[in-house]
Design a protein around this motif. Structure first.
Motif, PDB file in Angstrom:
ATOM      1  N   MET A 101      26.311  18.354  46.973  1.00 55.01           N
ATOM      2  CA  MET A 101      27.034  17.940  45.771  1.00 55.01           C
ATOM      3  C   MET A 101      28.488  18.411  45.883  1.00 55.01           C
ATOM      4  SD  MET A 101      25.025  16.298  43.675  1.00 55.01           S
ATOM      5  CE  MET A 101      25.637  16.518  41.998  1.00 55.01           C
ATOM      6  N   PRO A 102      29.432  17.805  45.204  1.00 60.17           N
ATOM      7  CA  PRO A 102      29.297  16.559  44.443  1.00 60.17           C
ATOM      8  C   PRO A 102      29.160  15.352  45.374  1.00 60.17           C
ATOM      9  CG  PRO A 102      31.223  17.848  43.711  1.00 60.17           C
ATOM     10  CD  PRO A 102      30.754  18.438  44.997  1.00 60.17           C
ATOM     11  N   ARG A 103      28.425  14.356  44.894  1.00 59.66           N
ATOM     12  CA  ARG A 103      28.130  13.188  45.715  1.00 59.66           C
ATOM     13  C   ARG A 103      28.878  11.936  45.279  1.00 59.66           C
ATOM     14  NH1 ARG A 103      21.566  13.314  46.412  1.00 59.66           N
ATOM     15  NH2 ARG A 103      21.449  14.971  47.988  1.00 59.66           N
ATOM     16  N   ILE A 104      29.408  11.927  44.080  1.00 60.26           N
ATOM     17  CA  ILE A 104      30.104  10.727  43.607  1.00 60.26           C
ATOM     18  C   ILE A 104      31.431  11.105  42.966  1.00 60.26           C
ATOM     19  CG2 ILE A 104      28.058   9.292  43.264  1.00 60.26           C
ATOM     20  CD1 ILE A 104      28.206  10.004  40.278  1.00 60.26           C
ATOM     21  N   ALA A 105      32.363  10.184  43.013  1.00 58.36           N
ATOM     22  CA  ALA A 105      33.654  10.379  42.350  1.00 58.36           C
ATOM     23  C   ALA A 105      34.180   9.017  41.947  1.00 58.36           C
ATOM     24  CB  ALA A 105      34.636  11.057  43.292  1.00 58.36           C
ATOM     25  N   GLU A 106      34.596   8.903  40.684  1.00 55.20           N
ATOM     26  CA  GLU A 106      35.194   7.639  40.249  1.00 55.20           C
ATOM     27  C   GLU A 106      36.630   7.560  40.771  1.00 55.20           C
ATOM     28  OE1 GLU A 106      34.610   5.355  36.224  1.00 55.20           O
ATOM     29  OE2 GLU A 106      36.272   6.753  36.039  1.00 55.20           O
ATOM     30  N   THR A 107      37.012   6.375  41.196  1.00 56.10           N
ATOM     31  CA  THR A 107      38.366   6.132  41.692  1.00 56.10           C
ATOM     32  C   THR A 107      38.878   4.883  40.983  1.00 56.10           C
ATOM     33  OG1 THR A 107      37.469   4.834  43.520  1.00 56.10           O
ATOM     34  CG2 THR A 107      37.883   7.168  43.952  1.00 56.10           C
ATOM     35  N   PRO A 108      40.169   4.529  41.143  1.00 53.55           N
ATOM     36  CA  PRO A 108      40.664   3.334  40.438  1.00 53.55           C
ATOM     37  C   PRO A 108      39.817   2.086  40.744  1.00 53.55           C
ATOM     38  CG  PRO A 108      42.501   4.593  41.256  1.00 53.55           C
ATOM     39  CD  PRO A 108      41.255   5.236  41.822  1.00 53.55           C
ATOM     40  N   ALA A 109      39.215   1.525  39.721  1.00 55.24           N
ATOM     41  CA  ALA A 109      38.369   0.327  39.843  1.00 55.24           C
ATOM     42  C   ALA A 109      37.303   0.464  40.924  1.00 55.24           C
ATOM     43  CB  ALA A 109      39.214  -0.927  40.091  1.00 55.24           C
ATOM     44  N   GLY A 110      36.811   1.662  41.111  1.00 54.24           N
ATOM     45  CA  GLY A 110      35.770   1.852  42.120  1.00 54.24           C
ATOM     46  C   GLY A 110      35.161   3.227  42.063  1.00 54.24           C
ATOM     47  N   MET A 111      34.323   3.514  43.036  1.00 56.63           N
ATOM     48  CA  MET A 111      33.745   4.851  43.154  1.00 56.63           C
ATOM     49  C   MET A 111      33.509   5.187  44.614  1.00 56.63           C
ATOM     50  SD  MET A 111      29.724   4.342  41.999  1.00 56.63           S
ATOM     51  CE  MET A 111      29.125   5.909  42.639  1.00 56.63           C
ATOM     52  N   LEU A 112      33.594   6.489  44.881  1.00 59.18           N
ATOM     53  CA  LEU A 112      33.218   6.995  46.195  1.00 59.18           C
ATOM     54  C   LEU A 112      31.821   7.583  46.079  1.00 59.18           C
ATOM     55  CD1 LEU A 112      36.468   8.945  47.080  1.00 59.18           C
ATOM     56  CD2 LEU A 112      35.567   6.991  48.379  1.00 59.18           C
ATOM     57  N   ASN A 113      30.999   7.375  47.110  1.00 64.66           N
ATOM     58  CA  ASN A 113      29.729   8.069  47.135  1.00 64.66           C
ATOM     59  C   ASN A 113      29.452   8.612  48.518  1.00 64.66           C
ATOM     60  OD1 ASN A 113      27.210   6.815  48.606  1.00 64.66           O
ATOM     61  ND2 ASN A 113      28.455   5.081  47.903  1.00 64.66           N
ATOM     62  N   ALA A 114      28.832   9.776  48.524  1.00 60.15           N
ATOM     63  CA  ALA A 114      28.277  10.328  49.762  1.00 60.15           C
ATOM     64  C   ALA A 114      26.934  10.938  49.387  1.00 60.15           C
ATOM     65  CB  ALA A 114      29.205  11.374  50.363  1.00 60.15           C
TER      66      ALA A 114
END
Lengths: 266, 336
Positions: B80-93
């Motif tokens: 963790m952390p596994r997700i992050a919101e970004t402009p008009a999108g999201m990052l995931n790992a």
């Protein structure tokens, strides 16, 4: 079972510089199904911000209305973050797509007579819902309410009248000067159960306090809420997992409420 | 109007019904077939194993479901952390957290086998042999309609994107899986390459029945307060509306270069988004991150597609495949 529905804003009351209580009109069935500790995902309806935001339910009511029944849900909304403003600035009648209620919620044992509720920061919202539910069942409730300063405390008249309320502030500007967990030892022998919605550091301190108890009574069980960034709210994306004694669990679906004993805290 | 793919013979498949024909064939040269009632699929990693959303939408009405990525052994996934919101999108790992192939087989195929909607299992091996082994295991499992090879996951240390970045390795994985199963095989391509067309050609030559693209774009976000990368895995895959123009471009390029069906994905949230992919040359589309933002995005797109086709005078969704792609149109004209 969660539902996808359109809620309408009834009113929004700024209660603190950075917090607004928003009352939403929802299908009566949604309000009836909501359990304290459960949350809603409020969808942005657009592409940016993209992801829905989780909000704990602060109060659920049902009322008779012409031709049937209507429900309302109150949420405590933080207005400083990306995504919270559009809700706090909403006007009566504005529609918001919502998914919920989600998660497991707190469990109240039917034999419980006394409950110690611990709320730190915005954790006060779901703890109010729990206090009202417990009081309605005839449970005696003590709430330990923690905040950084007196100015960041929710006005106490918003808390249920029948509950005993003890305040702790980190700067000593109101109530006990220190952490809520400093006060827990006084209630270990009094309470049947402990319910908490607080940061993990509070849970670590709470666990230490309970482990230090040397009295004759059994240590009361603790139900603690966890928070993580979420994307789906449905247990699908696996973005919000926490470590437990039985492996990784999702906060959104397996939680957000876990037995404190089961949590592996960092 | 030109029908640019001819895999689905109108007389061969029952279930057309009233309104525009939404059926698509994702494995026209495979005897086991992968004919879908409609071209809207749930993307891997965004719809679990198909059971989770059953109370919120009619899962059976989807074209197909692609399962969460399955590995040979169980995996705990990324820190963790596994997700992050970004402009008009999201990052995931997420790091492919899953119970392993035996855990998945014990729990889900018995459910899938009773469903009308086909379930495609997304496989993520960490070696050629492991991909082939998993394909062989699933070959005769009732309830599995096809395989999607995840040679493109950006979030695992060994395997994943490694296979998808090298045309020879990608072809080797595809050929090994092709030899291990007669199930329809979709190869999911990564956009994190210099030339996606080269990879696409290599896996088609190695026996892929169809291609899905794109997987997430490798990205990163920094928490300036903590002065550290946001994600526990440091880097993650970008998805959501921000990725759509890249995905449309790649579908356009690949559809112009290979003749197998293309399943387009990357930022599709609305009917308009889906139409872009069809017109770029996709035979079907997958919806992923949009389901997080709006759980009923897929049924909404599906209803909208049917109405749009009728309104615009198309009798089949197959008539709009590649309408904005000269190469696809030229190939279809040649075939006639």
């Amino acid at each position: 079972m969660p539902q996808q529905f359109i809620a309408r804003v009834v009113h929004a009351d700024p209660v603190l510089p950075a917090n607004t209580i928003v009352r939403l009109a929802v299908p009566a069935g949604v309000a009836a199904a909501a359990v304290p500790g459960q949350f809603l995902m409020l969808q942005s309806g657009g592409r940016d911000p993209l992801l829905p935001r989780p909000y704990s339910i602060m109060r659920a009511t049902r009322a008779a209305r012409e031709g049937g029944e209507e429900g309302t849900l109150d949420l405590l909304v933080f207005t400083g973050g990306r995504g919270g403003n559009h809700l706090a600035e909403a006007r009566a009648g504005d529609p918001f797509p919502i998914l919920g209620p989600l998660g497991n919620g707190y469990a109240i044992d039917g034999r419980m007579r006394r409950a110690l509720l611990i709320a730190v920061g915005h954790g006060i919202a779901p703890i109010i819902a729990l206090a009202e539910s417990a009081l309605a069942r005839g449970v005696e409730v003590v709430m330990l309410v923690g905040a950084p300063t007196a100015a960041s405390l929710l006005p106490l008249p918003l808390l249920p009248e029948e509950a005993e309320i003890i305040v702790a502030t980190a700067d000593g500007s109101r109530g006990h000067h220190g952490a809520v967990t400093d006060l827990v030892a006084n209630y270990i022998e009094w309470t049947d159960a402990i319910y908490a919605y607080a940061p993990e550091t509070t849970y670590v301190a709470l666990r230490e306090t309970l482990r230090g108890y040397r009295g004759a009574r059994a240590i009361p069980p603790v139900q603690a809420a966890m928070e993580r960034s979420m994307a789906c709210g449905m247990g699908v994306c696996l973005g919000c997992v926490v470590e437990t004694t039985s492996g990784l669990k999702t906060v959104c679906r397996d939680g957000p409420i876990f037995p404190l004993d089961a949590l592996v805290l960092g | 109007m030109t029908q640019v793919t001819s895999g689905v013979q109108d007389t061969a498949i029952p279930g057309g019904g009233a309104g525009p024909d939404l059926r698509v064939d994702l494995a026209p040269h495979n005897a086991r077939e992968l004919i879908l009632r409609n071209p809207i699929l749930a993307a891997s990693g965004t719809f679990g194993y198909g059971t989770e959303y059953s109370g919120l939408l009619d899962v059976q009405a989807l074209g197909a479901i692609v399962s969460k990525g399955v590995t040979y052994r169980r995996r705990r996934g990324a820190p963790m952390p596994r997700i992050a919101e970004t402009p008009a999108g999201m990052l995931n790992a997420i790091g492919l957290q899953n119970p392993g192939i035996k855990g998945v087989i014990a729990k889900y195929p018995p459910i899938w086998s009773r469903w009308a909607v086909p379930v495609i299992v997304n496989l993520a091996g960490d070696s050629v042999a492991e991909f082939a082994e998993m394909a062989a295991i699933l070959d005769e499992v009732t309830g599995v309609a096809g395989l999607e090879l995840n040679v493109s996951c950006p979030n695992v240390a060994a395997g994943g994107m490694f296979f998808g970045c090298d045309p020879d390795l990608a072809a080797e994985v595809t050929a090994a899986v092709r030899a291990a199963t007669s199930l329809p095989v979709i190869v999911k391509l990564t956009p994190n390459v210099t030339d996606i067309v080269t990879i696409a050609r290599a896996v088609v030559d190695a026996g892929a029945d169809s291609l899905s693209l794109i997987n997430t774009l490798l990205g990163m976000a920094i928490d300036t307060h903590r002065r550290r990368p946001v994600l526990g895995n440091l880097m993650g895959g970008l998805s959501g509306p921000a990725t759509k123009p890249i995905a449309v471009r790649m579908v356009y390029q690949v559809a112009g270069a290979v003749e197998v069906p293309i399943i387009g994905l990357g930022g599709i949230a609305t009917l308009e988004d889906a139409l872009e992919f069809f017109m770029a040359g996709a035979t079907a589309v997958q919806v992923g991150t949009a389901t997080f933002a709006n759980p009923v995005a897929m049924p909404t797109i599906l209803d909208g597609l049917s109405q749009w086709l009728a309104r615009e005078g198309f009798s089949s969704v197959r008539e709009i495949i590649g309408l904005a792609n000269e190469r696809v149109l030229a190939r279809a004209a040649e075939a006639q």
